[in-house]
Design an enzyme around this catalytic site. Sequence first.
Site: not given
Ligand SMILES: Cc1ncc(COP(=O)(O)O)c(C=O)c1O
Length: 396
Positions: A181
């Site tokens: 991110k």
């Molecule tokens: C659009 C989206 N939503 C939710 C998430 C979930 O985040 P995390 O991987 O930190 O749990 C991600 C992570 O890649 C994402 O790209």
Amino acid sequence: MYTVGREEVEAVREVLEGGKVFRYGIGAQCSRFEERYAEFLGTRFCLQTASGTNALTAALIGAQIGPGDEVIVPACTYMATPIAVLAAGAIPVIVDINESIGIDPQAFEAAVGPRTRAVIPVHMWGLPCDMDELMKIAGRHNILVIEDACQGVGGYYVGSGGKAMLGSIGTVGAFSFNYYKNMTCGEGGAVVTNDERIAERAMCVIDPCRFYWDGRENTFAGFVSNGARASEIEGAILNVQLDRIPGMIERMQAEQRTILARTVGPQSGTPLRRAPFNGAEGGCATHTMYQFDDAAAADAFAESVGGTVLIKTGRHVYTEWDPVLDHRGGPHPALNPYEMEANRECRMDYDREMCRRSLDILSRTVSVQSHPEHTQADTDALVDRILAAAKQPAVS
Ligand SMILES: Cc1ncc(COP(=O)(O)O)c(C=O)c1O
């Protein structure tokens, strides 16, 4: 986008050497980050979590979504979006995106049913969804808007109400700070809202035992949940990353302006088209999206430029969400929302052909990545590759 310097190393060193690795009563990094990120976004509350998935789950449960409810999600997102809906006990209803790669407002409205409680616009690849339209439709049907801004950290939307940070427009927003991110502490996330009740409930999801540390005078009678507390090490890294993010976004937006001016439009001498963009400007500018008439042109362009055809990312298309499509919604039949009596009237018949329009759009769209550390020479080389790719017979 992993961008880390001496400042992050120093911040972590201070936390470790001071022994202040726990957020309550000992450290101050998470609280400081929450205050500063809320101010950066213009929201009243910000709660740090252990991941973006936790943030989405806390947002949904915070907003009192649960069994018996349907939540509309787009056909293009990471599987964590529908997973969070299931973690809340509700049922995800999957609808098409449009050419902007965001959820299609018309598809959203057409999918609203008697059980629909919320919609999750996802700002994929930092591209703002059509928030003006979505907010209007949601308002008409009394539906909550929960933004998945996991890929939209630091980006903004310029709509009829002026400039607003992604994640701050709906009733609740969720962010991820994982390795990929714009802002990262390895793993992490945050929930933001202006609604005190939602914030209280979300806090309970993130740390149901918080009252032990925080004092028991709290008037909110909480409930049991798994917990997803962040550490001071993460908070310390995020405090440095937050100083870094505006400059990163500005540099990527400047690079994107150069790329677009030289590769799209009559002055460029190419037939290239940018995918429609929601809002007057903004987004994160991490990716520039080129759209073609057919998949063959997109494939040839992507191969030549070193870009990615969106349908080929392997994890952002509903057809890849096996546990969701197969109704494996929980670790035990009694905890599986697809098996719950309360969800009997919810729509849950999925098939891999149900959002063909999204599959077509994703097979015709190519992302080309920017980077805040690109030099002028890097940008020039990228533009040259795009211009060369545009001249191929399969593309033009
Ligand atoms: C659009 C989206 N939503 C939710 C998430 C979930 O985040 P995390 O991987 O930190 O749990 C991600 C992570 O890649 C994402 O790209």
